[in-house]
Design a protein around this motif. Structure first.
Motif, PDB file in Angstrom:
ATOM      1  N   TYR A  13       0.862  -1.173   0.000  1.00  0.00           N
ATOM      2  CA  TYR A  13       0.000   0.000   0.000  1.00  0.00           C
ATOM      3  C   TYR A  13       0.894   1.215   0.000  1.00  0.00           C
ATOM      4  O   TYR A  13       2.130   1.084   0.115  1.00  0.00           O
ATOM      5  CB  TYR A  13      -0.960  -0.022   1.186  1.00  0.00           C
ATOM      6  CG  TYR A  13      -0.315   0.190   2.511  1.00  0.00           C
ATOM      7  CD1 TYR A  13       0.375  -0.854   3.140  1.00  0.00           C
ATOM      8  CD2 TYR A  13      -0.356   1.414   3.140  1.00  0.00           C
ATOM      9  CE1 TYR A  13       0.983  -0.657   4.346  1.00  0.00           C
ATOM     10  CE2 TYR A  13       0.239   1.617   4.361  1.00  0.00           C
ATOM     11  CZ  TYR A  13       0.925   0.574   4.969  1.00  0.00           C
ATOM     12  OH  TYR A  13       1.531   0.780   6.167  1.00  0.00           O
ATOM     13  N   GLY A  14       0.329   2.393  -0.114  1.00  0.00           N
ATOM     14  CA  GLY A  14       1.067   3.650  -0.321  1.00  0.00           C
ATOM     15  C   GLY A  14       2.353   3.768   0.489  1.00  0.00           C
ATOM     16  O   GLY A  14       3.459   3.805  -0.065  1.00  0.00           O
ATOM     17  N   PHE A  53      -2.645  -3.290  -2.768  1.00  0.00           N
ATOM     18  CA  PHE A  53      -2.517  -3.589  -4.201  1.00  0.00           C
ATOM     19  C   PHE A  53      -1.942  -4.982  -4.416  1.00  0.00           C
ATOM     20  O   PHE A  53      -1.058  -5.413  -3.690  1.00  0.00           O
ATOM     21  CB  PHE A  53      -1.591  -2.561  -4.871  1.00  0.00           C
ATOM     22  CG  PHE A  53      -2.158  -1.185  -4.893  1.00  0.00           C
ATOM     23  CD1 PHE A  53      -2.914  -0.759  -5.973  1.00  0.00           C
ATOM     24  CD2 PHE A  53      -1.955  -0.311  -3.833  1.00  0.00           C
ATOM     25  CE1 PHE A  53      -3.435   0.518  -5.988  1.00  0.00           C
ATOM     26  CE2 PHE A  53      -2.481   0.951  -3.853  1.00  0.00           C
ATOM     27  CZ  PHE A  53      -3.227   1.373  -4.937  1.00  0.00           C
ATOM     28  N   GLN A 100      -2.007   4.818  -8.924  1.00  0.00           N
ATOM     29  CA  GLN A 100      -3.285   5.056  -9.616  1.00  0.00           C
ATOM     30  C   GLN A 100      -3.181   4.703 -11.079  1.00  0.00           C
ATOM     31  O   GLN A 100      -4.073   4.082 -11.659  1.00  0.00           O
ATOM     32  CB  GLN A 100      -3.660   6.531  -9.493  1.00  0.00           C
ATOM     33  CG  GLN A 100      -4.456   6.859  -8.248  1.00  0.00           C
ATOM     34  CD  GLN A 100      -4.931   8.302  -8.316  1.00  0.00           C
ATOM     35  OE1 GLN A 100      -5.525   8.716  -9.302  1.00  0.00           O
ATOM     36  NE2 GLN A 100      -4.649   9.051  -7.275  1.00  0.00           N
ATOM     37  N   ARG A 101      -2.071   5.146 -11.676  1.00  0.00           N
ATOM     38  CA  ARG A 101      -1.898   4.912 -13.107  1.00  0.00           C
ATOM     39  C   ARG A 101      -1.840   3.422 -13.395  1.00  0.00           C
ATOM     40  O   ARG A 101      -2.418   2.923 -14.339  1.00  0.00           O
ATOM     41  CB  ARG A 101      -0.638   5.616 -13.584  1.00  0.00           C
ATOM     42  CG  ARG A 101      -0.789   6.203 -14.967  1.00  0.00           C
ATOM     43  CD  ARG A 101       0.144   7.336 -15.219  1.00  0.00           C
ATOM     44  NE  ARG A 101       1.484   7.120 -14.727  1.00  0.00           N
ATOM     45  CZ  ARG A 101       2.206   8.063 -14.111  1.00  0.00           C
ATOM     46  NH1 ARG A 101       1.689   9.254 -13.919  1.00  0.00           N
ATOM     47  NH2 ARG A 101       3.435   7.801 -13.687  1.00  0.00           N
ATOM     48  N   ARG A 144      -5.319   0.909   1.146  1.00  0.00           N
ATOM     49  CA  ARG A 144      -5.692   0.319  -0.139  1.00  0.00           C
ATOM     50  C   ARG A 144      -4.545  -0.630  -0.520  1.00  0.00           C
ATOM     51  O   ARG A 144      -3.415  -0.196  -0.726  1.00  0.00           O
ATOM     52  CB  ARG A 144      -5.853   1.398  -1.213  1.00  0.00           C
ATOM     53  CG  ARG A 144      -6.428   0.843  -2.502  1.00  0.00           C
ATOM     54  CD  ARG A 144      -6.161   1.774  -3.650  1.00  0.00           C
ATOM     55  NE  ARG A 144      -7.087   2.908  -3.704  1.00  0.00           N
ATOM     56  CZ  ARG A 144      -8.256   2.893  -4.373  1.00  0.00           C
ATOM     57  NH1 ARG A 144      -8.623   1.797  -5.007  1.00  0.00           N
ATOM     58  NH2 ARG A 144      -9.013   3.950  -4.399  1.00  0.00           N
ATOM     59  N   GLU A 173      -5.228   2.062 -13.345  1.00  0.00           N
ATOM     60  CA  GLU A 173      -6.015   2.422 -14.526  1.00  0.00           C
ATOM     61  C   GLU A 173      -5.600   1.583 -15.719  1.00  0.00           C
ATOM     62  O   GLU A 173      -6.410   1.266 -16.594  1.00  0.00           O
ATOM     63  CB  GLU A 173      -5.827   3.907 -14.848  1.00  0.00           C
ATOM     64  CG  GLU A 173      -6.780   4.780 -14.072  1.00  0.00           C
ATOM     65  CD  GLU A 173      -6.390   6.250 -14.137  1.00  0.00           C
ATOM     66  OE1 GLU A 173      -5.887   6.683 -15.189  1.00  0.00           O
ATOM     67  OE2 GLU A 173      -6.566   6.937 -13.116  1.00  0.00           O
ATOM     68  N   HIS A 232       1.848   7.690  -5.205  1.00  0.00           N
ATOM     69  CA  HIS A 232       0.411   7.603  -5.285  1.00  0.00           C
ATOM     70  C   HIS A 232      -0.095   7.661  -6.713  1.00  0.00           C
ATOM     71  O   HIS A 232      -0.936   6.864  -7.139  1.00  0.00           O
ATOM     72  CB  HIS A 232      -0.176   8.777  -4.506  1.00  0.00           C
ATOM     73  CG  HIS A 232      -1.462   8.422  -3.885  1.00  0.00           C
ATOM     74  ND1 HIS A 232      -2.626   8.499  -4.551  1.00  0.00           N
ATOM     75  CD2 HIS A 232      -1.741   7.937  -2.651  1.00  0.00           C
ATOM     76  CE1 HIS A 232      -3.596   8.115  -3.774  1.00  0.00           C
ATOM     77  NE2 HIS A 232      -3.082   7.758  -2.602  1.00  0.00           N
ATOM     78  N   ARG A 233       0.434   8.631  -7.413  1.00  0.00           N
ATOM     79  CA  ARG A 233       0.000   8.798  -8.805  1.00  0.00           C
ATOM     80  C   ARG A 233       0.358   7.563  -9.612  1.00  0.00           C
ATOM     81  O   ARG A 233      -0.403   7.117 -10.456  1.00  0.00           O
ATOM     82  CB  ARG A 233       0.669  10.031  -9.409  1.00  0.00           C
ATOM     83  CG  ARG A 233       0.060  11.313  -8.909  1.00  0.00           C
ATOM     84  CD  ARG A 233       0.450  12.471  -9.780  1.00  0.00           C
ATOM     85  NE  ARG A 233       1.807  12.956  -9.525  1.00  0.00           N
ATOM     86  CZ  ARG A 233       2.101  13.792  -8.528  1.00  0.00           C
ATOM     87  NH1 ARG A 233       1.163  14.194  -7.702  1.00  0.00           N
ATOM     88  NH2 ARG A 233       3.342  14.215  -8.366  1.00  0.00           N
ATOM     89  N   LEU A 255       5.127  11.050  -1.336  1.00  0.00           N
ATOM     90  CA  LEU A 255       3.941  10.198  -1.390  1.00  0.00           C
ATOM     91  C   LEU A 255       3.169  10.443  -2.679  1.00  0.00           C
ATOM     92  O   LEU A 255       2.649   9.522  -3.289  1.00  0.00           O
ATOM     93  CB  LEU A 255       3.057  10.514  -0.184  1.00  0.00           C
ATOM     94  CG  LEU A 255       1.837   9.637   0.013  1.00  0.00           C
ATOM     95  CD1 LEU A 255       2.220   8.197   0.187  1.00  0.00           C
ATOM     96  CD2 LEU A 255       1.013  10.128   1.201  1.00  0.00           C
ATOM     97  N   GLY A 256       3.147  11.721  -3.089  1.00  0.00           N
ATOM     98  CA  GLY A 256       2.393  12.087  -4.279  1.00  0.00           C
ATOM     99  C   GLY A 256       2.823  11.293  -5.501  1.00  0.00           C
ATOM    100  O   GLY A 256       1.986  10.787  -6.248  1.00  0.00           O
TER     101      GLY A 256
END
Lengths: 886, 111
Positions: free
Chosen positions: B25-26, B78, B51-52, B76, B55, B47-48, B43-44
């Motif tokens: 997770y993150g 993964f 997400q990518r 969350r 997707e 995180h991105r 973290l950003g």
């Protein structure tokens, strides 16, 4: 480091709350949980590693690095392939907003006349509402800014003679008696308001000014703060004065006003010791020069005689501030009657009654010289509401009329899967655009009209929605209400259309909503318009009657000059000088002209009768030329002989009748004691209206009494008015160099009696015009609706050979019926309201059928024009066009 | 297909997820990466990327139970999907082939 100590060891350190809050706001809902969780966890680790403060800094840094469109982008919309899918969420109306606005703009642009009518009628309605709101709000805020204003009262006098009269004034000793004898009041402030005194700085620099003599406690009761000077000692020392900033500026310019010397009426000399902040517009206490009450002794000793309990003057007032736990009822019921019992003998105690008037009532009690009654303000508010409501009604009418035309659009939208909610919001947006536009125009219109309103009402309203929170709230609230009231109904109706029916063009009129309801609204609109028209006609007639009617004396071309000093020698000289001028026909000296607004009445004992008459008699002081100057006919006996003192009386017919004597001759030569002064009745004059037409002629007597003369009336030949008036000024100024020359015409004076009525008339005229206009727009809306519905019927009729006139009659008969119903409602109501208003005049016009007929003719004419405008268009339409759609 | 194209950083993150199996997770990914790459990262960024990856269908996520240490929020978590695995293997294959194709003299640098 400090912070570290404060943190309890067992307590979890927390990230900065604001940052956390901000994150919650920014993050898209589906990411919020994990992002904030990660941030939190990182923070916890870091605060163990590096300490609390660095961790917080890192938290904020981390937050800034997180900022990225991905963070706030909503979850990608999953196409609801299966409608029952749990992924499906209804579209957010706000995201559709730009689309709504675009479509609404196109629609409004396409139907320009429809938009125009709506914008015009709404902006008129709203502009009126804004003005009325400002006006009502202004009046409701009178004297509400004083500290503890709910505890402030004015003591007023009720005089119970054969009728009850009210006065704002109290006898001079009242204040002192109340202060010394009773402990119910914190503060007791006596005040004497004297109108139009001469305040002079030097022989050349003179000003006419209302001044007030007040106790020092007056300033404790009322919130008129000092900007200069000591409020503790203000008005305590004799020969001092407080002036407002405005007056200071007017008198002294930029010089320091403190320490300056003022001469009041040429006798009293006072030093300015304080400057008051300028009075707010919303106060009824408008004196701008305050002098200590004690100085009244030198200025007008007759006003402040020590034990003079039986006389009072409306300007000698007494204000008190009750202690917090004292109720006004107790004071009214116990203390004031106790004062009456203590200070009056038995006979007078029956006459004099004192009561408390709350400060909040001062502006609204016409009996006690208040500005108006609250119910008038509510009437205005109601009219404002009515205008807004009718504008909304018109809007609804027009919108639903259009609904039929738009049914296909709605059908297509629905067939393409538009939600009912989305359609509804579409229509709301359309309404909001119209209402927003109307609001902007209305505010501009209100700005433009404000100067006129100020002039009509003689007030200083300001309109500044940006600075006035109440007004702003009102505007926003009004906008929301208008949008939802007028947008919701058509929106709901349209959104409800069955797509199949709508596409087929088979919507019945019932689907478009209550036609009869809208007929009812139009009837109401017209009933109110007719009510206002009838009101306008009646008030106009009555005012014309009052102003033009014979008041029983000569009132044209009479100039009235004030007489500041009435020593016999001076008066005689002035009289001679004036009569020598060219164009002067007569000169007379008196205390009041034949018609005055207020005239006190006094006791009357006739001949040798043992007791005073049951009725009171009013008295005028005037010299022997009074009767010839004002051309008042003498019915019996003769005119007064020249004299300076009371020796002879002239009675009017009513007085003789009230005495119960058979013939006018019976009073001639008899003695009369009026106001305690004895004289002989030498003649009877014909009744004339010595007050306004509102009141009946009462008993009156005229006598020579030099001490009371304060004015000079000159009957002139108006041919060379300017030179005559210039001559007056010269003679007068030479005689009274320390006073300020003014003059006025008697007929203007009389017009002033009807000032409030004239104001009322203008207002009603304005409202009537707007109501008729808005009503016509409503009619137009209804006719459009009917025309839209009957397009095909008209087409068929024309094809079958109907003439244009017969088709016009199709509309005409419908509307004649509506107007007739409106008239049947309005006429009795108008009759009732207006006869009530007319009842306040003793001498008045008759309510004839003519006015009613005229009113209905006007409405029918106006309505006819409106209806024909639209229906001619419908009747002339080419039937081929209208029928081809089938 | 563009969807399965892996960026370099994405590849590293995806590998980390696979390695952290069941606890990816993150924050965990962030710490693992910071340690291995020996540089701090925000973290950003992580995180991105996560997400990518999701997707693109390379990872699958689920939520854990709420956890007190996270202020009552859940993680969350993964896991790598089949596509993800394929993408990783494909990347590895390409690299291996590239490695294998390097001539011996390629690294004989001039002084």
């Amino acid at each position: 480091m400090n912070r570290k100590n404060k943190t309890q060891p067992d307590q979890q350190p927390e990230p900065p709350r604001w940052a956390e809050w901000l994150m919650t706001r920014i993050t898209a809902p589906h990411l919020r949980n994990e992002v904030l969780g990660d941030m939190y966890e990182l923070f916890q680790t870091r605060s163990q590693q590096y300490g609390h403060t660095p961790a917080q800094l890192l938290y904020v840094l981390e937050m800034l690095l997180l900022l990225h469109p991905r963070l706030w982008r909503r979850q990608p919309q999953v196409t609801p392939f299966f409608p029952q899918s749990t992924y499906y969420s209804p579209p957010n109306p706000m995201t559709m907003l730009s689309n709504y606005v675009r479509i609404a703009w196109r629609k409004l642009n396409r139907h320009k006349s429809y938009t125009l009518i709506n914008v015009v009628s709404l902006s008129l309605g709203i502009a009126c509402a804004i003005l009325i709101f400002t006006l009502v709000n202004y009046h409701l805020s009178f004297d509400t800014f004083h500290a503890h204003q709910d505890r402030i009262y004015r003591i007023y006098t009720e005089l119970h003679t054969d009728k009850i009269t009210y006065s704002t004034g109290v006898p001079n000793p009242m204040g002192e008696a109340f202060r010394k004898g009773y402990s119910v009041a914190d503060k007791v402030g006596r005040i004497a308001f004297l109108k139009k005194r001469v305040v002079s700085l030097s022989p050349e620099k003179k000003f006419e000014q209302d001044v007030a003599f007040a106790d020092s406690e007056f300033l404790d009761i009322f919130n008129f703060p000092l900007v200069q000077g000591n409020p503790k000692t203000a008005l305590q020392d004799r020969n001092t004065a407080l002036i407002t900033e405005r007056v200071a500026k007017q008198y002294f310019g930029d010089k320091d006003p403190i320490g300056q010397i003022l001469h009041i009426d040429g006798s009293l000399i006072v030093k300015v010791t304080g400057v008051l902040k300028d009075l707010p517009a919303t106060t009824d206490f408008r004196s701008e020069v305050y002098l200590p009450y004690d100085n009244l002794q030198e200025h007008s000793p007759w006003l402040v005689e020590k034990d003079w309990w039986v006389g009072f003057n409306k300007e000698m007032q007494c204000f008190i501030r009750l202690k917090p736990d004292v109720s006004a009822e107790v004071v009214d019921a116990k203390i004031l009657p106790a004062i009456t019992d203590k200070y009056y003998d038995k006979a007078n105690a029956k006459l004099f009654h004192f009561n408390l008037q709350p400060l909040s009532d001062v502006h609204f009690n016409p009996k006690l010289r208040g500005y108006t009654e609250k119910k008038n303000l509510w009437t205005f508010a109601l009219i404002g509401l009515f205008l807004v409501v009718t504008a909304c009604v018109n809007f609804i009418n027009l919108a639903t009329a259009q609904a039929l035309g738009r049914s296909k659009e709605v059908g297509v939208r629905k067939a393409l899967g538009s939600e009912r909610g989305a359609l509804f919001w579409q229509f709301i947006t359309e309404t909001a655009l119209i209402a927003g536009l109307a609001m902007i125009i209305a505010v501009a219109l209100a700005y433009l009209l404000l100067p006129f309103v100020n002039q009509w009402f003689d007030i200083q309203l300001v309109l500044n929605p940006l600075a006035d929170a109440q007004l702003l709230a009102f505007l926003v609230g009004l906008l929301l209400i208008v949008v939802f009231c007028s947008g919701a109904y058509p929106g709901l109706i349209l959104a409800r259309f069955q797509p199949v029916l709508a596409l087929k063009g088979k919507l019945s009129q019932r689907a478009v909503g209550g036609f009869s309801l809208r007929k009812g609204l139009v009837v109401t609109q017209f009933a109110i318009s007719q009510l206002l028209i009838i009101g306008t006609l009646i008030i106009t007639n009555q005012l014309r009657y009052s102003q033009q009617a014979d008041m029983g004396f000569q009132k044209d071309a009479i100039v009235i000059l004030p007489v500041p000093d009435n020593k016999t020698s001076k008066i005689n000289t002035l009289g001679t000088q004036l009569s020598e001028q060219a164009g002067v026909e007569n000169v007379t000296f008196f205390d009041s002209p034949p018609a005055t607004e207020f005239l006190a009445s006094t006791s009357f004992r006739f001949d040798t009768r043992p007791e005073n008459e049951k009725f009171n008699i009013s008295m005028k002081a005037g010299d022997h030329r009074y009767i010839p100057t004002f051309k008042i006919p003498i019915l019996a006996g003769r005119n007064l002989a020249p004299s300076d003192t009371i020796g002879e009386y002239l009675l009017n017919e009513t007085a003789v009748k009230a005495l119960g004597l058979a013939s006018l001759q019976d009073v001639i030569g008899k003695a009369a004691t009026i106001n305690g002064r004895k004289g002989t009745i030498v003649g009877v004059m014909k009744d004339f209206h010595f007050k306004s037409f509102r009141v009946a002629v009462e008993p009156l007597c005229l006598t020579t009494w030099g001490e009371l003369y304060n004015s000079c009336g000159v009957k002139i030949n108006p041919a060379n008015l300017r030179t005559t008036l210039a001559g007056f000024e010269k003679a007068w100024t030479a005689m009274y160099p320390s006073s300020i020359y003014t003059y006025r015409f008697l007929d203007e004076d009389i017009e002033r009696f009807y000032k409030l009525d004239t104001m009322l008339l203008r207002l009603i005229q304005a409202f009537a015009a707007i109501a008729i206009f808005v009503g016509c727009l409503g009619l137009y809306g209804l006719v459009s609706f009917m025309a839209a519905q009957k397009t095909k019927e008209i087409g068929v009729r024309k094809v079958l050979g109907a003439s244009t006139t017969s088709i016009l009659w199709l509309f005409g008969k419908e509307f004649s019926r509506l107007l007739l119903i409106a008239f049947l409602l309005a006429a009795p109501l108008a009759w009732w309201v207006m006869s009530n208003w007319l009842n306040s005049f003793v001498y008045r016009i008759e309510l004839g059928a003519g006015i009613f007929v005229l009113a209905i003719l006007i409405t029918v004419l106006v309505a006819l024009l409106t209806v024909s405008f639209r229906s001619v268009k419908a009747a002339l339409m080419n039937p081929v066009k209208t029928l081809r759609t089938e | 297909m563009k969807g399965t194209q892996l960026g370099e950083f994405e590849e590293i993150v995806l590998l980390t997820i696979a390695r952290l199996y069941d606890d990816a997770y993150g924050v965990a990914v962030l710490e693992e990466l910071s340690e291995r790459l020996e540089r701090h990262m925000s973290l950003g960024v992580v995180h991105r990327t996560l997400q990518r990856l999701e997707e693109k269908g390379l990872v699958h996520s689920r939520f854990s139970e709420p956890i007190a240490e996270r202020g009552g929020r859940s993680k969350r978590l993964f896991t790598v999907t089949m596509t993800g695995e394929q993408a990783l293997r494909e990347a590895r294959r390409i690299r291996n082939e590239l490695w294998d194709g390097i001539p011996k003299t390629a690294f004989d640098h001039q002084p």
